[in-house]
Scaffold this motif. Structure first.
Motif, mmCIF file in Angstrom:
data_model
loop_
_atom_site.group_PDB
_atom_site.id
_atom_site.type_symbol
_atom_site.label_atom_id
_atom_site.label_comp_id
_atom_site.label_asym_id
_atom_site.label_seq_id
_atom_site.Cartn_x
_atom_site.Cartn_y
_atom_site.Cartn_z
ATOM 1 N N ARG A 148 0.743 -1.354 0.019
ATOM 2 C CA ARG A 148 -0.025 -0.050 -0.062
ATOM 3 C C ARG A 148 0.951 1.388 -0.007
ATOM 4 N NH1 ARG A 148 -5.362 -1.331 0.696
ATOM 5 N NH2 ARG A 148 -5.943 0.750 1.260
ATOM 6 N N GLU A 149 2.043 1.244 0.714
ATOM 7 C CA GLU A 149 2.638 2.435 0.839
ATOM 8 C C GLU A 149 3.555 2.676 -0.772
ATOM 9 O OE1 GLU A 149 6.427 4.405 3.381
ATOM 10 O OE2 GLU A 149 5.891 2.460 3.967
ATOM 11 N N GLY A 150 3.987 1.322 -1.250
ATOM 12 C CA GLY A 150 4.538 1.429 -2.352
ATOM 13 C C GLY A 150 3.749 2.087 -3.554
ATOM 14 N N LYS A 151 2.433 1.674 -3.600
ATOM 15 C CA LYS A 151 1.393 2.184 -4.432
ATOM 16 C C LYS A 151 1.295 3.730 -4.176
ATOM 17 C CE LYS A 151 -3.145 1.555 -6.353
ATOM 18 N NZ LYS A 151 -4.542 1.040 -6.395
ATOM 19 N N GLN A 152 1.168 3.890 -2.850
ATOM 20 C CA GLN A 152 0.995 5.567 -2.691
ATOM 21 C C GLN A 152 2.164 6.121 -3.153
ATOM 22 O OE1 GLN A 152 0.699 6.532 1.495
ATOM 23 N NE2 GLN A 152 0.009 8.590 0.948
ATOM 24 N N ARG A 153 3.284 6.039 -3.073
ATOM 25 C CA ARG A 153 4.653 6.536 -3.367
ATOM 26 C C ARG A 153 4.656 6.583 -4.887
ATOM 27 N NH1 ARG A 153 8.292 8.104 0.487
ATOM 28 N NH2 ARG A 153 8.010 7.331 2.445
ATOM 29 N N PHE A 154 4.272 5.467 -5.467
ATOM 30 C CA PHE A 154 4.344 5.418 -7.098
ATOM 31 C C PHE A 154 3.352 6.363 -7.678
ATOM 32 C CE2 PHE A 154 3.437 3.833 -11.354
ATOM 33 C CZ PHE A 154 4.842 3.051 -11.782
ATOM 34 N N GLY A 155 2.432 6.568 -7.047
ATOM 35 C CA GLY A 155 1.123 7.463 -7.808
ATOM 36 C C GLY A 155 0.751 7.374 -8.983
ATOM 37 N N ALA A 156 -0.136 8.401 -9.312
ATOM 38 C CA ALA A 156 -1.012 8.202 -10.482
ATOM 39 C C ALA A 156 -0.120 7.903 -11.801
ATOM 40 C CB ALA A 156 -1.879 9.340 -10.819
ATOM 41 N N ARG A 157 -0.640 7.260 -12.776
ATOM 42 C CA ARG A 157 -0.056 6.868 -13.750
ATOM 43 C C ARG A 157 -0.601 7.923 -14.854
ATOM 44 N NH1 ARG A 157 -1.352 2.588 -16.207
ATOM 45 N NH2 ARG A 157 -3.108 1.710 -14.657
ATOM 46 N N THR A 158 0.204 8.187 -15.879
ATOM 47 C CA THR A 158 -0.351 8.755 -17.092
ATOM 48 C C THR A 158 -0.345 7.892 -18.307
ATOM 49 O OG1 THR A 158 1.663 9.701 -17.836
ATOM 50 C CG2 THR A 158 0.586 10.997 -16.321
ATOM 51 N N GLY A 159 0.316 6.716 -18.297
ATOM 52 C CA GLY A 159 0.346 5.735 -19.443
ATOM 53 C C GLY A 159 0.371 4.396 -19.092
ATOM 54 N N PRO A 160 0.207 3.505 -20.138
ATOM 55 C CA PRO A 160 0.137 1.934 -19.704
ATOM 56 C C PRO A 160 1.142 1.371 -18.801
ATOM 57 C CG PRO A 160 0.491 2.228 -22.027
ATOM 58 C CD PRO A 160 0.249 3.726 -21.503
ATOM 59 N N ALA A 161 0.762 0.664 -17.923
ATOM 60 C CA ALA A 161 2.152 -0.166 -17.250
ATOM 61 C C ALA A 161 2.276 -1.536 -17.583
ATOM 62 C CB ALA A 161 1.830 0.027 -15.636
ATOM 63 N N SER A 162 3.518 -2.030 -17.342
ATOM 64 C CA SER A 162 3.982 -3.352 -17.348
ATOM 65 C C SER A 162 4.261 -4.057 -15.924
ATOM 66 C CB SER A 162 5.060 -3.690 -18.372
ATOM 67 O OG SER A 162 4.945 -3.319 -19.302
ATOM 68 N N LEU A 163 3.580 -4.954 -15.540
ATOM 69 C CA LEU A 163 3.982 -5.553 -14.183
ATOM 70 C C LEU A 163 4.101 -6.856 -14.197
ATOM 71 C CD1 LEU A 163 1.219 -5.281 -11.153
ATOM 72 C CD2 LEU A 163 2.075 -7.676 -11.926
ATOM 73 N N ARG A 164 5.199 -7.333 -13.582
ATOM 74 C CA ARG A 164 5.910 -8.800 -13.531
ATOM 75 C C ARG A 164 5.607 -9.252 -12.229
ATOM 76 N NH1 ARG A 164 9.660 -11.592 -11.705
ATOM 77 N NH2 ARG A 164 10.510 -9.789 -10.778
ATOM 78 N N TYR A 165 4.953 -10.735 -11.962
ATOM 79 C CA TYR A 165 4.790 -10.759 -10.763
ATOM 80 C C TYR A 165 5.277 -12.378 -10.874
ATOM 81 C CZ TYR A 165 2.116 -11.128 -6.323
ATOM 82 O OH TYR A 165 1.733 -11.525 -5.015
ATOM 83 N N LEU A 166 6.335 -12.717 -10.007
ATOM 84 C CA LEU A 166 6.762 -14.065 -10.159
ATOM 85 C C LEU A 166 6.436 -14.786 -8.628
ATOM 86 C CD1 LEU A 166 8.982 -16.472 -10.990
ATOM 87 C CD2 LEU A 166 10.743 -15.229 -9.660
ATOM 88 N N VAL A 167 5.855 -15.864 -8.778
ATOM 89 C CA VAL A 167 5.370 -16.644 -7.627
ATOM 90 C C VAL A 167 6.061 -18.048 -7.600
ATOM 91 C CG1 VAL A 167 3.496 -17.799 -6.473
ATOM 92 C CG2 VAL A 167 2.991 -15.522 -7.626
ATOM 93 N N ASN A 168 6.974 -18.131 -6.605
ATOM 94 C CA ASN A 168 7.940 -19.234 -6.556
ATOM 95 C C ASN A 168 7.225 -20.363 -5.512
ATOM 96 O OD1 ASN A 168 10.322 -21.023 -6.493
ATOM 97 N ND2 ASN A 168 11.074 -20.046 -4.950
ATOM 98 N N ALA A 169 6.138 -20.733 -6.135
ATOM 99 C CA ALA A 169 5.292 -21.520 -5.114
ATOM 100 C C ALA A 169 5.675 -22.981 -4.555
ATOM 101 C CB ALA A 169 4.128 -22.001 -5.997
ATOM 102 N N GLY A 170 6.641 -23.426 -5.176
ATOM 103 C CA GLY A 170 7.218 -24.778 -4.794
ATOM 104 C C GLY A 170 6.413 -25.955 -4.951
ATOM 105 N N ARG A 171 7.025 -27.146 -4.447
ATOM 106 C CA ARG A 171 6.128 -28.380 -4.800
ATOM 107 C C ARG A 171 5.369 -28.514 -3.466
ATOM 108 N NH1 ARG A 171 8.184 -31.155 -8.819
ATOM 109 N NH2 ARG A 171 10.149 -30.592 -9.987
ATOM 110 N N LEU A 172 4.392 -29.369 -3.615
ATOM 111 C CA LEU A 172 3.356 -29.712 -2.459
ATOM 112 C C LEU A 172 4.068 -30.972 -2.056
ATOM 113 C CD1 LEU A 172 -0.087 -29.122 -4.258
ATOM 114 C CD2 LEU A 172 0.896 -27.753 -2.360
ATOM 115 N N ASP A 173 3.599 -31.272 -0.786
ATOM 116 C CA ASP A 173 3.858 -32.424 0.055
ATOM 117 C C ASP A 173 2.990 -33.446 -0.338
ATOM 118 O OD1 ASP A 173 5.707 -31.054 1.396
ATOM 119 O OD2 ASP A 173 4.440 -30.321 3.205
#
Length: 732
Positions: free
Chosen positions: A537-562
């Motif tokens: 939430r703090e990071g989004k607030q500091r990023f502020g409003a956008r004027t153009g399209p964004a690119s977002l990358r989200y890496l989820v290292n989920a790991g193996r299940l037991d």
């Protein structure tokens, strides 16, 4: 038309132009949509064709015997001409496909032109654009079953016939040796029959795949893991059946079968492996060795296969055709899942190159499909569309503000997540009273009551829903029950907090929203907690409003299940991504201030690694890499948001940073490292929900957003099945 052929003498593979087959009586002309490469049987044939003449002779001693007999009968010159003529000819490849009936021959009345059918036979279900298929070698595809999945019909019938030969019974334990395509299908069929399965294969990825598809345990046959698993599951007695689904020249499979099978157990040979039976071992246990003949009764009988003469069902219950229809039904009803077996889909024009890559090892695969030009054209013309159900409140209004007093909460479910991540933040909180906990077993309810101070514990859900003093209900049960429990609680007039996912199917989602419309009660929150994480939430607030399209990358290292995790029960609880993928889609949509309008998903072969690309109305994109094969020591979640000369980075909810290029200057903000454990927002999320219930104010997340995120999560499954982007119709 085009057809894949091979010259057995030279080993040459070609995509040859050949005449279109005629539509003869007693069969149908089928235009192929998808055909399946059997990576075991077909690659063995392709490899043999590349051998020297001596190598071919060693690999096919049965054919050598025929040649010797021909020499004795017809002499060397005539035999030589006959053999060379046969070797130096093109032969077909393929035996399992799905296609559309183009023409119906005389005497056929169970299908019509335009029907989708699955076809079998190494002379009739070939890798070709058109095939004539006799009546007993095709079966209509059930409604709703995708053509690419129906293309597995023949290999599925082979696996099914093998399981029938094993005469498995509910509660038994089986060993499947060889976890290629047939072995994976045998594993699923046995599991669906109530048989516990141990798998053996030297490939760890195939072992992991079989475990995800239902096997109790898998391992390298050369290790002690398989033997230990068998001993544990059988009390040291040995398995009831062994299914030999391996190929090659090693005698290890039959020796392993003898060692791990119980006294008077059954050994079924489905594949083509070496069978030098160790006499003493098989004799002392009096093992019953059986062979499974291809797709079932009728195979190799020309009267059945070519002339269409069926066997009476009272005498032969499961014929080739009935096995084929049975397997298609199992896939259509979700009892067998073939999608995880699809390692690669190639255009039919790339058939020769695909075989080369498979033979050379460049393409490692369990199953490979050919997609035919007409099918590709249809996909381009009609991309899948998933409709986001509209939220209709039917006059719903915000709940009235409550008088001073505690908010009374009931919990349905008291499992690990509820007791570790939710209840610790609610127990003892000012303004909250834990009223009742509902569980399926009395003891788990008593434990939750003792630990967290619930006023009461019960197994009667209806009593809690009818209790007018209860303000809100938390649904924290297994995924398959979320939608129905949420629907009931909404109809009872309760505010509802349901853990993700809200629904596992489009019908379930529509049912929840129908309950909102019917009751006028829209007081719903789904446990998408990451948008409440303080760092984010703090990071989004500091990023502020956008004027153009964004690119977002989200890496989820989920790991193996037991082993034994209920997440592996995909037939009832949905895929792993269906269960938790909503977290990451919701986070991306919250950061981008919009809901996605399309979803494109691709899967890595042989595991659950996914790449999910979301497109948003303003042109922004979010890529979620959901991987299970990473290192355990690497952070679980890392995120980068890039737009307007700014980059926001989140490192596993421990630290966030912002890089900004502004007017030639470079600025950087780095958060302090969190002093305690990662805060993924559960406490703030619960506080917001309780506040909304107490005050009658809006729910923390708009219902429209919850529906859009759920629909986008469901679209991942649709996209994986079709291999193309899925449009989210009705998305905001």
């Amino acid at each position: 038309m085009k057809q894949v052929v091979q010259n057995y003498k030279s080993g040459e593979l070609a995509l040859l132009d050949v005449p279109v087959p005629g539509c003869k009586p007693g069969g149908v002309l089928v235009r192929s949509a998808y055909s399946l490469i059997s990576t075991g049987t077909e690659l063995m044939k392709v490899s043999e064709a590349g051998m020297s003449m001596l190598g071919k002779a060693r690999s096919r001693p049965d054919q050598v015997a025929k040649v010797v007999q021909s020499v004795a009968t017809n002499g060397v010159p005539a035999t030589y001409r006959k053999v060379m003529g046969k070797l130096d000819s093109y032969t077909p490849l393929g035996y399992s496909l799905c296609g559309v009936v183009e023409e119906v021959g005389a005497g056929v009345d169970d299908v019509k032109a335009g029907d989708l059918v699955a076809c079998a036979g190494n002379e009739h279900a070939l890798h070709a654009e058109l095939n004539w298929v006799p009546k007993n070698l095709y079966a209509p595809v059930p409604d709703g079953l995708a053509a690419r999945h129906a293309a597995f019909g023949t290999v599925g019938s082979i696996a099914l016939q093998g399981v029938r030969q094993g005469e498995s019974r509910l509660g038994e334990v089986a060993l499947v040796i060889g976890l290629g395509l047939i072995g994976q299908l045998v594993t699923q069929l046995l599991t669906a029959s109530g048989v516990r399965v141990v798998g053996a294969d030297p490939d760890p990825e195939r072992c992991a795949l079989a475990e995800r598809l239902g096997a109790a345990a898998c391992g390298d046959p050369a290790s002690a893991a398989v033997e230990s698993a068998v001993a544990e599951l059988t009390g040291g007695h040995g398995v009831d059946q062994v299914y030999l689904a391996a190929g090659g020249g090693s005698n290890q499979p039959v020796e392993l079968a003898a060692r791990l099978c119980r006294d008077r157990g059954r050994v079924v040979d489905i594949g083509k492996c070496r069978l030098d039976l160790p006499w003493n071992a098989y004799y002392e246990k009096e093992l019953d060795v059986r062979f499974s003949r291809s797709y079932g009764p009728g195979r190799y009988d020309p009267e059945y296969e070519l002339e269409g003469r069926d066997y009476p069902i009272g005498y032969v219950r499961w014929t080739e055709r009935r096995n084929l229809a049975c397997f298609l039904d199992l896939v259509a009803r979700g009892r067998v899942d073939v999608e995880p077996l699809v390692s690669h889909v190639a255009g039919f024009d790339d058939a020769v190159e695909t075989y080369r890559r498979l033979k050379d090892g460049d393409l490692k695969a369990v199953a490979v499909l050919f997609r035919y030009p007409e099918q590709a054209a249809e996909k381009e013309a009609a991309a899948p569309v998933l409709t986001v159900p509209a939220v209709r409140r039917n006059g719903a209004a915000p709940a009235p503000a409550r008088a001073a007093g505690p908010v009374r909460l009931a919990f349905v479910g008291a499992g690990n997540y509820a007791t570790s991540m939710l209840l610790p933040h609610l127990a003892g909180r000012d303004g909250v009273e834990l009223s009742t906990v509902v569980t399926t077993t009395a003891l788990s309810g008593a434990n939750a009551q003792r630990k967290f101070g619930f006023a009461g514990a019960t197994t009667d859900l209806d009593a809690v829903l009818g209790d007018t003093s209860v303000d809100a209900v938390f649904v924290v049960t297994r995924h398959s029950s979320h939608a129905e429990l949420t629907r009931k609680a909404l109809l009872a007039g309760k505010a509802v907090f349901v853990e993700k996912p809200l629904a596992l199917t489009e019908d379930e989602l529509a049912g929840v929203l129908a309950a909102v419309e019917e009751s006028g009660n829209d007081r719903l929150q789904v446990g998408f907690n990451r948008r409440f994480a303080p760092l984010l939430r703090e990071g989004k607030q500091r990023f502020g409003a956008r004027t153009g399209p964004a690119s977002l990358r989200y890496l989820v290292n989920a790991g193996r299940l037991d082993h034994g995790s209920w997440y592996l029960r995909q037939d009832t609880e949905g895929s792993r991504f269906a269960g938790e993928g909503g977290h990451f889609i919701d986070t991306a949509s919250w950061l981008l201030d919009a809901d996605p309008v399309s979803v494109y998903a691709v899967a890595a072969p042989g595991n659950e690694d996914l790449q999910v690309v979301l497109r948003y109305p303003d042109g922004s994109t979010a890529t979620i890499s959901y991987v299970t094969t990473g290192a355990a020591g690497f952070p679980k979640e890392t995120l980068d948001l890039v737009a307007d000369g700014k980059v926001l980075r989140l490192d596993d909810f421990v630290r966030a940073s912002l890089f900004v290029d502004a007017g030639g200057a470079r600025k950087r903000w780095v958060s302090s490292r969190l002093p305690k454990a990662r805060d993924k927002g559960q406490e703030a999320e619960l506080a917001a929900f309780v506040r909304a219930v107490r005050t009658g104010g809006p729910m923390p997340v708009p219902l429209e957003s919850l529906a859009a995120t759920t629909a986008a999560t469901l679209a991942v499954r649709t996209g994986l099945a079709g291999g193309v982007p899925v449009t989210l119709a009705g998305a905001r």
